[in-house]
Design an enzyme around this catalytic site. Sequence first.
Site, PDB file in Angstrom:
ATOM      1  N   LYS A  69       0.797  -1.234   0.000  1.00 15.95           N
ATOM      2  CA  LYS A  69       0.000   0.000   0.000  1.00 15.95           C
ATOM      3  C   LYS A  69       0.833   1.289   0.000  1.00 15.95           C
ATOM      4  CE  LYS A  69      -4.309  -1.599   2.068  1.00 15.95           C
ATOM      5  NZ  LYS A  69      -5.379  -1.259   3.018  1.00 15.95           N
ATOM      6  N   TYR A 229     -13.338  -7.923  10.644  1.00 16.36           N
ATOM      7  CA  TYR A 229     -14.607  -8.603  10.312  1.00 16.36           C
ATOM      8  C   TYR A 229     -14.469 -10.121  10.381  1.00 16.36           C
ATOM      9  CZ  TYR A 229     -12.201  -8.531   5.829  1.00 16.36           C
ATOM     10  OH  TYR A 229     -11.253  -8.652   4.856  1.00 16.36           O
TER      11      TYR A 229
END
Length: 272
Positions: A69, A229
Amino acid sequence: MDGKTRVYGLIGDPVEHSLSPLIHNSIAEMFKENFVYVPLPVKKENLGEAIKGAYAFHFGGMNVTVPHKQAVMEYLCDIDEVAAQIGAVNTLLWTKDGYKGFNTDIIGLEKSFISDGFDVTGEEIIMLGAGGASRAVGILLARKNAKCIYILNRTLETAENLKADILKFYPDARIEVLGLDEYGRIPGFYQKKFNVIQATSVGLSDATKAPIYDDDFYEHVNFGYDLIYNPLETLFMKKVREKGGKAVNGIHMLLSQAVASYEIWREGAVNE
Ligand code: ATR
């Protein structure tokens, strides 16, 4: 698939467990668009060549994940302002000059804050963590004019560095740094309830771990937002709920960032 199918993908290492191919191909199917999204495992040392190759193949865009990233930024022709502030890019769009980089994590997070009713503007917010994920959260909190951002982290130095980076772009932001066990030092902590963002990696794939265990802390959480999650209910979320607070996991953010990437690519394809 035919001669006009547009190709998109996810570069990272590893990429096998990502939900992004499922999400993007489902969105494309729903809108009956001629689009395919594939996992593209890329080792660190091959990143530059991979980007060059993808551009030559005219891949319409890509998502970028760990560990690329930050490193990917040097191979782009342009970087969106907010992505540059965060210092991380997770979405590339093909343009005639090269790939342009965006950070849809922050767009997704903002959308999910709104749809989940997680209030930030004018609020005192506690953020747990100061790593990569926390950077996007911290910038968003400052952009949305949180009244005060309390960064609680295991390593104070990392949190101080993040604070300094946010202040570079948002000099008026109020940011305080504390250790994970120092929440009691937040002015008026025991008289209030807080919206808390869990942005550490603690609890990832392990429902028995949380960055803070004390019930004392959870009694003062109004709304707990966990970026994790998997599992769907982290120990952090469970503890928030046990003490009567509201808690959500990172699924909305994941879906919202995917939709935001998809929108960037669709608009890019129309304008190409
Ligand atoms: P990500 O990209 O998921 O944010 P990261 O940049 O490695 O990953 O950041 C991980 C975050 O979780 C950091 O805030 C880290 O705290 P440190 O800065 O002290 O390393 C936090 N973290 C990871 N393991 C932890 C643990 N066992 N206890 C407390 N905090 C932890």
